[in-house]
Design a protein around this motif. Structure first.
Motif, PDB file in Angstrom:
ATOM      1  N   PHE A 138      -4.303   6.463   6.073  1.00  0.00           N
ATOM      2  CA  PHE A 138      -3.795   6.200   4.692  1.00  0.00           C
ATOM      3  C   PHE A 138      -2.971   7.479   3.732  1.00  0.00           C
ATOM      4  N   ASP A 139      -3.161   8.605   4.621  1.00  0.00           N
ATOM      5  CA  ASP A 139      -2.250  10.361   4.665  1.00  0.00           C
ATOM      6  C   ASP A 139      -0.947   9.525   5.536  1.00  0.00           C
ATOM      7  N   GLU A 140      -1.139   9.238   6.352  1.00  0.00           N
ATOM      8  CA  GLU A 140       0.459   8.866   7.189  1.00  0.00           C
ATOM      9  C   GLU A 140       1.523   8.072   5.997  1.00  0.00           C
ATOM     10  N   THR A 141       0.381   6.785   5.408  1.00  0.00           N
ATOM     11  CA  THR A 141       1.902   5.955   4.805  1.00  0.00           C
ATOM     12  C   THR A 141       1.416   6.590   3.755  1.00  0.00           C
ATOM     13  N   GLY A 142       0.286   7.665   2.753  1.00  0.00           N
ATOM     14  CA  GLY A 142       0.880   7.301   2.016  1.00  0.00           C
ATOM     15  C   GLY A 142       0.750   6.116   0.274  1.00  0.00           C
ATOM     16  N   MET A 143      -0.437   6.597  -0.828  1.00  0.00           N
ATOM     17  CA  MET A 143      -0.276   5.838  -1.522  1.00  0.00           C
ATOM     18  C   MET A 143       0.330   5.278  -2.138  1.00  0.00           C
ATOM     19  N   ASP A 144       1.944   6.120  -3.036  1.00  0.00           N
ATOM     20  CA  ASP A 144       3.091   5.610  -3.360  1.00  0.00           C
ATOM     21  C   ASP A 144       3.200   3.967  -2.535  1.00  0.00           C
ATOM     22  N   ARG A 145       3.845   4.424  -1.188  1.00  0.00           N
ATOM     23  CA  ARG A 145       4.399   3.204  -0.473  1.00  0.00           C
ATOM     24  C   ARG A 145       3.526   2.199  -0.417  1.00  0.00           C
ATOM     25  N   LEU A 146       2.410   2.355  -0.263  1.00  0.00           N
ATOM     26  CA  LEU A 146       1.120   1.142  -0.320  1.00  0.00           C
ATOM     27  C   LEU A 146       1.027   0.547  -1.519  1.00  0.00           C
ATOM     28  N   ARG A 147       1.287   1.229  -1.948  1.00  0.00           N
ATOM     29  CA  ARG A 147       1.048   0.349  -3.921  1.00  0.00           C
ATOM     30  C   ARG A 147       2.721  -0.270  -4.137  1.00  0.00           C
ATOM     31  N   ALA A 148       3.594  -0.064  -4.019  1.00  0.00           N
ATOM     32  CA  ALA A 148       4.385  -0.455  -4.233  1.00  0.00           C
ATOM     33  C   ALA A 148       4.355  -2.043  -3.215  1.00  0.00           C
ATOM     34  N   LYS A 149       4.115  -2.221  -1.975  1.00  0.00           N
ATOM     35  CA  LYS A 149       3.849  -3.572  -1.272  1.00  0.00           C
ATOM     36  C   LYS A 149       2.486  -3.777  -1.670  1.00  0.00           C
ATOM     37  N   SER A 150       1.693  -3.728  -1.924  1.00  0.00           N
ATOM     38  CA  SER A 150       0.879  -4.225  -3.033  1.00  0.00           C
ATOM     39  C   SER A 150       1.215  -5.189  -4.080  1.00  0.00           C
ATOM     40  N   ARG A 151       2.465  -4.069  -5.205  1.00  0.00           N
ATOM     41  CA  ARG A 151       2.635  -4.516  -6.097  1.00  0.00           C
ATOM     42  C   ARG A 151       3.567  -6.165  -5.779  1.00  0.00           C
ATOM     43  N   ALA A 152       3.963  -5.956  -4.609  1.00  0.00           N
ATOM     44  CA  ALA A 152       4.823  -7.270  -3.899  1.00  0.00           C
ATOM     45  C   ALA A 152       4.294  -7.850  -3.712  1.00  0.00           C
ATOM     46  N   MET A 153       3.571  -7.865  -2.853  1.00  0.00           N
ATOM     47  CA  MET A 153       2.962  -8.561  -2.854  1.00  0.00           C
ATOM     48  C   MET A 153       1.913  -9.840  -3.485  1.00  0.00           C
ATOM     49  N   THR A 154       1.117  -9.101  -4.486  1.00  0.00           N
ATOM     50  CA  THR A 154       0.132  -9.466  -4.797  1.00  0.00           C
ATOM     51  C   THR A 154       1.575 -10.365  -6.015  1.00  0.00           C
ATOM     52  N   ALA A 155       2.402  -9.645  -6.774  1.00  0.00           N
ATOM     53  CA  ALA A 155       3.173 -10.618  -7.013  1.00  0.00           C
ATOM     54  C   ALA A 155       3.703 -12.096  -6.624  1.00  0.00           C
ATOM     55  N   ALA A 156       4.203 -11.863  -4.942  1.00  0.00           N
ATOM     56  CA  ALA A 156       4.395 -13.284  -4.429  1.00  0.00           C
ATOM     57  C   ALA A 156       3.936 -14.282  -4.772  1.00  0.00           C
ATOM     58  N   LEU A 157       1.761 -13.827  -4.382  1.00  0.00           N
ATOM     59  CA  LEU A 157       0.734 -14.669  -4.164  1.00  0.00           C
ATOM     60  C   LEU A 157       0.644 -15.072  -5.644  1.00  0.00           C
TER      61      LEU A 157
ATOM     62  N   LEU B  72     -12.885 -17.908  -6.670  1.00  0.00           N
ATOM     63  CA  LEU B  72     -11.851 -16.980  -5.222  1.00  0.00           C
ATOM     64  C   LEU B  72     -11.478 -16.322  -5.468  1.00  0.00           C
ATOM     65  N   ARG B  73     -11.706 -15.150  -4.512  1.00  0.00           N
ATOM     66  CA  ARG B  73     -10.897 -14.107  -4.695  1.00  0.00           C
ATOM     67  C   ARG B  73     -10.408 -13.331  -3.423  1.00  0.00           C
ATOM     68  N   LEU B  74      -9.363 -13.051  -3.879  1.00  0.00           N
ATOM     69  CA  LEU B  74      -8.079 -12.786  -2.604  1.00  0.00           C
ATOM     70  C   LEU B  74      -7.707 -11.943  -2.560  1.00  0.00           C
ATOM     71  N   ALA B  75      -7.273 -11.331  -1.544  1.00  0.00           N
ATOM     72  CA  ALA B  75      -6.637  -9.824  -1.134  1.00  0.00           C
ATOM     73  C   ALA B  75      -6.003  -9.544  -0.569  1.00  0.00           C
ATOM     74  N   PRO B  76      -4.874  -9.310  -0.919  1.00  0.00           N
ATOM     75  CA  PRO B  76      -3.364  -9.480   0.144  1.00  0.00           C
ATOM     76  C   PRO B  76      -2.948  -7.292   1.002  1.00  0.00           C
TER      77      PRO B  76
END
Length: 424
Positions: free
Chosen positions: A317-336, A396-400
């Motif tokens: 988490f320190d290496e990736t950073g929450m900002d980058r993780l959040r950006a990808k999370s938003r994109a993947m969740t929007a796609a799902l 049903l719960r799903l988490a990308p």
């Protein structure tokens, strides 16, 4: 919209975080390939680096015995401090406001012993009506510890329209009307069943405005959505580390106590040896001299081997950073979300809010045909290596999860749902 398998693979190819998938062990599907693992909201995957981290501690124990407490790169006497910085950065806290200790419900109990102080008519605890059962059990038992009746002191707030989602205005309205009777508000950061993200600052403002204290269960928020515990002003918070934080089943949890409470001698708490000031701890005196900050809430020495997975995961988490993780999370969740709404609107309802600011990476779905059909879909997917989660009565719960899931996983999930829908 993911238009094809090729499109999904192109999105993965352009993903700057794609390489982190190889940092985790991916479970196998029945056909021998990688499972489509969309269950990080329940249990995160094992980091590959964990084996080496665990071996280091086992080797130190084997070679040094008791001297491992004070020797080596990470002396055991201060091993919990190795995750303090990452946990603080993840939760938007000061370093002295967080500590890794115990498990989630144990931490909630210890913190409520300090912050739930009923006094006359101000005796109520406010929770949400569909709280995770462990939270409700803990709150009810805390009320009983004070000789009070949960039927009178436990307040459960539900959605105003009787639906699935609860607006913060429900909390605000109740506190404006009845706040003089409320001692504590205990609320989730992200709802475990619906995936709804709450505005913690609004809830803090409403609780404090009514003269109540406020704490948060961040089990489904930590590592999933950005947090700002210090600035939001929560009195306390607790979270587990085995979901989005990938630290293993039953892993060591974390606790937060706001800095304004650190030097309050009137605030009661349970004491133990490891909550004592490390500068005087080994003098073995009879009087308790608290450690600075949240460390004072510790009871026993940290479980060294159980902290190894937390260290391995928090390094990622320190290496990736929450900002980058959040950006990808938003994109993947929007796609799902888009996939479900465009391809399967006739089959599935999306329970989770559509606004990206009101959710993390979890989507909760309900099969329109009812519970039996929902269970049938869940079973069908499991038999084909799609790992999701069922929550009673019909979700049903799903988490990308952005650290290890791919857009290709979402495309293949869509194909599996389509195949199920074509069955006679």
């Amino acid at each position: 919209m993911i238009e094809s398998l090729e499109h999904a693979r192109a999105l993965d190819s352009d993903d700057p975080l794609a390489r982190y998938r190889d940092a985790f062990w991916i479970p196998r599907a029945p056909d021998g390939g990688d499972a489509i693992y969309l269950c990080g909201h329940s249990l995160g995957l094992q980091p590959r680096a964990l084996a080496a981290t665990m071996d280091d501690e086992l080797g130190k124990w084997r070679a040094l015995g008791v001297d491992g407490h004070f020797a080596g790169e990470h002396p055991w006497v201060s091993i919990h401090e190795t995750v303090r910085g990452p946990l603080a950065r993840l939760s938007g806290a000061r370093a002295d406001e967080v500590v890794a200790m115990n498990s989630l419900t144990v931490n909630l109990h210890l913190l409520m012993l300090s912050f739930y102080r009923p006094n006359g008519d101000r005796c109520r605890i406010v929770i949400e009506r569909q709280a995770f059962p462990s939270d409700r059990y803990a709150v009810e038992s805390q009320i009983r510890l004070h000789g009070l009746d949960p039927a009178e002191c436990l307040v459960e707030l539900g959605p105003a329209d009787g639906g699935d989602l609860l607006d913060e205005s429900v909390v605000e309205d109740y506190l404006q009307r009845e706040g003089q009777h409320v001692a504590l508000v205990l609320w989730p950061g992200v709802h475990y069943a619906t995936g709804q993200r709450f505005d913690l600052r609004r809830i803090v403002a409403a609780a404090h405005g009514a003269g109540a204290r406020v704490g948060f269960d961040l089990a489904h928020a930590a590592g999933n959505v950005p947090l700002a515990l210090h600035d939001d002003g929560a009195d306390f918070a607790a979270w587990c580390t085995y979901k989005y934080l990938n630290s293993g089943p039953g892993a060591v949890a974390a606790a937060f106590v706001h800095a304004r409470h650190h030097d309050n001698p009137e605030l009661p708490r349970l004491h133990g040896w490891w909550g004592a000031d490390p500068a005087t701890r080994f003098r073995m005196g009879p009087d308790f001299n608290p450690a600075p900050g949240a460390d004072a809430w510790q009871l026993s020495n940290p479980p060294v081997l159980a902290l190894a997975p937390v260290r391995a995961s928090m390094a990622l988490f320190d290496e990736t950073g929450m900002d980058r993780l959040r950006a990808k999370s938003r994109a993947m969740t929007a796609a799902l979300d888009n996939l479900v709404r465009t391809r399967f609107e006739h089959l599935l309802d999306v329970v989770t809010p559509s606004d990206p600011e009101r959710r993390g990476c979890q989507l909760s779905l309900r099969v329109r045909a009812g519970r039996a059909a929902g269970r049938a879909l869940f079973t069908y997917l499991a038999e084909r290596g799609v790992v999701i989660d069922w929550r009673e009565p019909d979700l049903l719960r799903l988490a990308p999860v952005p650290l290890y899931n791919r857009f290709e996983d979402l495309w293949r999930l869509g194909e599996a749902i389509h195949d199920w829908s074509q069955q006679p």
